[in-house]
Design a protein around this motif. Sequence first.
Motif, PDB file in Angstrom:
ATOM      1  N   TYR A 109      -3.637 -11.414  31.780  1.00 54.19           N
ATOM      2  CA  TYR A 109      -2.560 -12.209  32.717  1.00 54.19           C
ATOM      3  C   TYR A 109      -3.447 -12.705  33.967  1.00 54.19           C
ATOM      4  CZ  TYR A 109       1.547 -11.083  30.369  1.00 54.19           C
ATOM      5  OH  TYR A 109       2.552 -11.005  29.249  1.00 54.19           O
ATOM      6  N   LEU A 110      -4.375 -11.781  34.365  1.00 50.27           N
ATOM      7  CA  LEU A 110      -5.316 -12.365  35.978  1.00 50.27           C
ATOM      8  C   LEU A 110      -6.318 -13.207  35.298  1.00 50.27           C
ATOM      9  CD1 LEU A 110      -5.691  -8.497  37.737  1.00 50.27           C
ATOM     10  CD2 LEU A 110      -4.288 -10.643  38.491  1.00 50.27           C
ATOM     11  N   ASP A 111      -6.605 -12.891  34.038  1.00 42.85           N
ATOM     12  CA  ASP A 111      -7.880 -13.986  33.802  1.00 42.85           C
ATOM     13  C   ASP A 111      -7.217 -15.428  33.494  1.00 42.85           C
ATOM     14  OD1 ASP A 111      -9.989 -12.343  33.471  1.00 42.85           O
ATOM     15  OD2 ASP A 111      -9.761 -11.862  31.436  1.00 42.85           O
ATOM     16  N   GLU A 112      -5.944 -15.327  33.243  1.00 43.35           N
ATOM     17  CA  GLU A 112      -5.242 -16.732  32.789  1.00 43.35           C
ATOM     18  C   GLU A 112      -4.880 -17.390  34.211  1.00 43.35           C
ATOM     19  OE1 GLU A 112      -1.879 -16.842  30.316  1.00 43.35           O
ATOM     20  OE2 GLU A 112      -2.668 -15.127  29.236  1.00 43.35           O
ATOM     21  N   ILE A 113      -4.573 -16.387  35.332  1.00 38.90           N
ATOM     22  CA  ILE A 113      -4.301 -17.067  36.499  1.00 38.90           C
ATOM     23  C   ILE A 113      -5.787 -17.456  37.504  1.00 38.90           C
ATOM     24  CG2 ILE A 113      -3.588 -16.520  38.869  1.00 38.90           C
ATOM     25  CD1 ILE A 113      -1.372 -14.641  37.548  1.00 38.90           C
ATOM     26  N   ILE A 114      -6.591 -16.756  37.313  1.00 41.44           N
ATOM     27  CA  ILE A 114      -7.877 -17.106  37.891  1.00 41.44           C
ATOM     28  C   ILE A 114      -8.456 -18.380  37.356  1.00 41.44           C
ATOM     29  CG2 ILE A 114     -10.237 -16.267  38.098  1.00 41.44           C
ATOM     30  CD1 ILE A 114      -9.083 -13.442  38.478  1.00 41.44           C
ATOM     31  N   SER A 115      -8.574 -18.427  35.998  1.00 41.83           N
ATOM     32  CA  SER A 115      -8.871 -19.694  35.342  1.00 41.83           C
ATOM     33  C   SER A 115      -8.055 -21.002  35.290  1.00 41.83           C
ATOM     34  CB  SER A 115      -9.228 -19.260  33.829  1.00 41.83           C
ATOM     35  OG  SER A 115      -7.910 -19.364  33.320  1.00 41.83           O
ATOM     36  N   GLY A 116      -6.936 -20.794  35.823  1.00 36.70           N
ATOM     37  CA  GLY A 116      -6.151 -21.930  36.309  1.00 36.70           C
ATOM     38  C   GLY A 116      -5.193 -22.325  34.991  1.00 36.70           C
ATOM     39  N   ALA A 117      -5.278 -21.333  33.752  1.00 34.11           N
ATOM     40  CA  ALA A 117      -4.581 -21.724  32.628  1.00 34.11           C
ATOM     41  C   ALA A 117      -2.983 -21.505  33.116  1.00 34.11           C
ATOM     42  CB  ALA A 117      -4.659 -20.894  31.588  1.00 34.11           C
ATOM     43  N   ARG A 118      -2.908 -20.613  33.868  1.00 36.10           N
ATOM     44  CA  ARG A 118      -1.283 -20.469  34.312  1.00 36.10           C
ATOM     45  C   ARG A 118      -1.214 -20.301  35.731  1.00 36.10           C
ATOM     46  NH1 ARG A 118       1.257 -16.160  30.291  1.00 36.10           N
ATOM     47  NH2 ARG A 118       3.109 -16.818  31.489  1.00 36.10           N
ATOM     48  N   LYS A 119      -0.092 -20.706  36.465  1.00 38.67           N
ATOM     49  CA  LYS A 119      -0.037 -20.738  37.902  1.00 38.67           C
ATOM     50  C   LYS A 119       0.598 -19.318  38.444  1.00 38.67           C
ATOM     51  CE  LYS A 119       0.816 -23.851  41.162  1.00 38.67           C
ATOM     52  NZ  LYS A 119      -0.531 -23.738  42.041  1.00 38.67           N
TER      53      LYS A 119
END
Length: 467
Positions: free
Chosen positions: A113-123
């Motif tokens: 989840y943190l990867d997704e947030i950091i990469s901008g894939a999810r806010k």
Amino acid sequence: MPSVFIKTYGCQMNERDSEAVAAQLVARGWSLAKSENVADVVLLNTCSVRDFAEQKAIGKMQNIAADVRKNRPDVVLGFMGCMAQSRGRELIDKLPDVDLVLGTQKFHRAADYLDEIISGARKKIVDVAEEQGSEATIREHLLNGNAKKSAAAFVSIMQGCNQHCTFCIVPATRGEERSRTIPDIVAECRELVSRGVKEITLLGQIVTSYGKREKRDEWQVARDAAVLPPVTRHSSPVTPFVQLLDAVHEIDGLERIRFTSPHPKGYGDDLIDAYARLPNLCESAHLPVQSGSNRVLKLMHRGYTREKFLGIVKKLRAARPEIGITTDIIVGFPGETQNDFEETLSLAREVEFDNAYIFKYSPRRDTPAAEMPDQVPQKIREERNQRLLELVNEIAARKYEKFVGRRVQILVEGPSWKNPARMTGRTRCNKIVLFDGSDRHRGHLMYLKITRAGSFTLYGDPAIVNL
Ligand code: 5AD
């Protein structure tokens, strides 16, 4: 790679969950930040047991959002654990700076989840769903490469609680009881021991209910595979929890076993017998009594009486005269009269606890006690808290004083946080001992002589141990 800072509120289970999340991130190349001011990601692992704990975490997050985020807008902020579970999306509505809300069955998803947030894939991500098998996901440890390598480790054996005490929010935050299998737990413990661990604390919200809800055949398979000792060694029926203790006790090189937190109702004769039989099971027990009044115990839905509790203490002391006994007590439960409170005082006098954690009753949402009549005024809760605290301190001071002059074994944990020139360790009966030592003592089992007693602390000297 990003760095993370995790602040933990509440119990040892929360500490363990934070460690597992940190280990998961470290395994992916993340580093551990020294404070929230320098971290790329700040996670607050929260507690819901009392309103005070929730308010503390919310206040902290508000400060971080105001200070840290102002200077570094890309910092990722998250709530995890019990309050995340019970409040969910409401937390983001209240604190729009929060990016992640991670429930108690989802710790293993933190890195993704943190990867997704950091990469901008999810806010924003909120995940507080139930997850089958989540009880077996808290297994990563931070021992490797951790400068504070310690010889004591925690192993999560189960999640959830089905006891439904009328004051308690835990069944709502941690879900139904689910247990890992004995072979799975034993494998984790063996691995820890092979990496130098000497003491293991088995953890769960209600460890004495371990394995009660699982299908019998899993345990039978374990026994057929000879992971479990034969049942015939015991005279009375043995609960899965005691079977687990037996299995963990077989591990070569594991010097000390502890567990927390149990329920007094789980102290059947098989568990008492385990204290008598298993030398590496430490002589200490945290036995949350909550109240000394039968009327209040019933209102709390505790499932035992004062007399039953006293009986358990007596049997434990017969099995292990040196046993250290600590407890949790709630004062000001709805309907608690002065008379009920006097019964709690008299129980504390009778048992002579080595320590007691006293909690002022705090109404929790969706719990029966919050709706009960005769809520006790705050002022009376505070007075009772104070009165009980004085008694507990006075009894404990006497008990600690008795250790002066005695020889004890401690497992050295590391430097004392107050005075780094001193090392700290715990006795088998779970008392903190300080001594003048150095880092070379860390992780060692050693003997010392107690020279003086302070407040819930003993002071020892390794040099005069044989005098
Ligand atoms: N109010 C005050 N104390 C509580 N505890 C649990 N729920 C509440 C509450 N609503 C205490 C109990 C428990 C400990 C972890 O927290 O004493 O054993």
